[in-house]
Design a protein around this motif. Sequence first.
Motif, PDB file in Angstrom:
ATOM      1  N   GLU A 101       2.834   5.642  36.502  1.00 33.76           N
ATOM      2  CA  GLU A 101       2.078   5.630  37.767  1.00 33.76           C
ATOM      3  C   GLU A 101       1.497   4.238  38.022  1.00 33.76           C
ATOM      4  O   GLU A 101       1.551   3.723  39.142  1.00 33.76           O
ATOM      5  N   ARG A 105       2.429   1.628  41.109  1.00 30.01           N
ATOM      6  CA  ARG A 105       1.407   0.977  41.941  1.00 30.01           C
ATOM      7  C   ARG A 105       1.543  -0.540  41.902  1.00 30.01           C
ATOM      8  O   ARG A 105       1.325  -1.213  42.910  1.00 30.01           O
ATOM      9  N   ASP A 108       4.208  -1.468  44.271  1.00 33.05           N
ATOM     10  CA  ASP A 108       3.729  -1.349  45.656  1.00 33.05           C
ATOM     11  C   ASP A 108       2.922  -2.582  46.042  1.00 33.05           C
ATOM     12  O   ASP A 108       3.042  -3.092  47.149  1.00 33.05           O
ATOM     13  N   ARG A 109       2.077  -3.041  45.119  1.00 30.92           N
ATOM     14  CA  ARG A 109       1.270  -4.229  45.399  1.00 30.92           C
ATOM     15  C   ARG A 109       2.133  -5.477  45.452  1.00 30.92           C
ATOM     16  O   ARG A 109       1.875  -6.384  46.230  1.00 30.92           O
TER      17      ARG A 109
END
Length: 155
Positions: A101, A105, A108-109
């Motif tokens: 997870e 993330r 995504d960043r």
Amino acid sequence: MITYYRDPDVLVTSTGVRMSGRDYRLGDLAEVWHRQGRRSWSAVAGRGALGLAMVIPVLVGLLGIMVALVIDASTATTIALAGGGILIGLAAAPLADVLLEFVDRSYDRGSRRREIWARVRGSDVLLLDTDNAQRFGQIYRALQRALDHDSVPRA
């Protein structure tokens, strides 16, 4: 008016754009482009550390099983070492889920700064500067849709 994107700092509609606290009509944006900054090696290293954190318990578990099978110990000691190795390896599954997870993330960043620029009345203007790759993509696509919508001839 069509809203293509909205968050607390950015608004992209069929009539204009609000970014960095400034408003622009779509007709004022003569040209729009994007740039990527240099890679942030700390973000890449963080992903590597997360990967190691997922693999190390499995390796330790395998090592425990191999040691149990190689050394000449009592049956109880061999079973304890092999069982401990299996339990450590199995403990990696829930840990890996949590760590994956974090990896998702981090992707995504992103690992670069991203900028959206426009030529407004002959001057190059920085509209957006972010390190969030997902948000950048959403805003840039929304801006392109708005500009494409604006270029449609109206009767």
